[in-house]
Design a protein around this motif. Structure first.
Motif, PDB file in Angstrom:
ATOM      1  N   ASP A 185      -3.141  11.831   7.342  1.00  0.00           N
ATOM      2  CA  ASP A 185      -3.316  10.577   6.605  1.00  0.00           C
ATOM      3  C   ASP A 185      -4.144  10.785   5.335  1.00  0.00           C
ATOM      4  OD1 ASP A 185      -3.710   8.927   9.758  1.00  0.00           O
ATOM      5  OD2 ASP A 185      -1.931   8.902   8.473  1.00  0.00           O
TER       6      ASP A 185
ATOM      7  N   VAL B 154       3.440   2.945   2.503  1.00  0.00           N
ATOM      8  CA  VAL B 154       2.637   2.775   3.715  1.00  0.00           C
ATOM      9  C   VAL B 154       2.929   1.430   4.366  1.00  0.00           C
ATOM     10  CG1 VAL B 154       0.300   2.581   4.628  1.00  0.00           C
ATOM     11  CG2 VAL B 154       0.813   4.285   2.855  1.00  0.00           C
TER      12      VAL B 154
ATOM     13  N   ARG C 214       0.562   5.768  -0.624  1.00  0.00           N
ATOM     14  CA  ARG C 214      -0.398   6.870  -0.622  1.00  0.00           C
ATOM     15  C   ARG C 214       0.255   8.120  -1.186  1.00  0.00           C
ATOM     16  NH1 ARG C 214      -0.946   7.988   5.936  1.00  0.00           N
ATOM     17  NH2 ARG C 214       1.102   8.960   6.235  1.00  0.00           N
TER      18      ARG C 214
ATOM     19  N   TRP D 231       0.861  -1.183   0.000  1.00  0.00           N
ATOM     20  CA  TRP D 231       0.000   0.000   0.000  1.00  0.00           C
ATOM     21  C   TRP D 231       0.897   1.233   0.000  1.00  0.00           C
ATOM     22  CZ3 TRP D 231      -5.169   0.194  -0.661  1.00  0.00           C
ATOM     23  CH2 TRP D 231      -5.913  -0.953  -0.405  1.00  0.00           C
TER      24      TRP D 231
ATOM     25  N   TYR E 165      -4.967   6.437  -1.690  1.00  0.00           N
ATOM     26  CA  TYR E 165      -4.278   5.211  -1.307  1.00  0.00           C
ATOM     27  C   TYR E 165      -4.298   4.232  -2.480  1.00  0.00           C
ATOM     28  CZ  TYR E 165      -3.848   6.677   3.525  1.00  0.00           C
ATOM     29  OH  TYR E 165      -3.487   7.353   4.676  1.00  0.00           O
TER      30      TYR E 165
END
Length: 121
Positions: free
Chosen positions: A90, A48, A38, A36, A94
């Motif tokens: 955050d 991530v 982002r 993952w 993603y």
């Protein structure tokens, strides 16, 4: 050819949790690591988390360590990202990716289209 489709993004408040999913098709999912990444507006794409083909090894970026958990279900060809204690920083698109186990984008050959996560303060 591999198709990766992310889902589960949305708008949440700081402190909330969210779980992203990434469904894979087109090649043997269980043979490859999944990651993952982002990308926030105006910033470079950031690592991530990653998980090995078996799920036995995981590795996280410093900014999410202790808050996010990556997992996979090889029977369902799906990788997950459980995100807890979300913070406004955050907020990003993603992306999931398929490839080799590691934190560099160059280790992944296939990418999904991304899912937006927005965390309000």
């Amino acid at each position: 050819q591999v198709q990766l489709v992310e889902s589960g993004g949305g708008l949440v408040q700081a402190g909330d949790s969210l779980r992203l999913s990434c469904a894979a098709s087109g090649r043997t999912f269980r043979n490859y690591a999944m990651g993952w990444f982002r990308q926030a507006p105006g910033k470079e794409r950031e690592f991530v988390a990653t998980i090995s083909w078996s799920g036995g090894s995981t590795f996280y970026g410093d900014s999410v360590k202790g808050r996010f958990t990556i997992s996979r279900d090889n029977a369902k060809n799906t990788v997950y990202l459980q995100m807890n204690s979300l913070k406004p920083e955050d907020t990003a698109v993603y992306y999931c990716a398929s490839g080799m186990y590691g934190s560099s984008e160059n280790m992944y050959g296939y990418w999904g289209q991304g899912t937006q996560v927005t965390v309000s303060s």
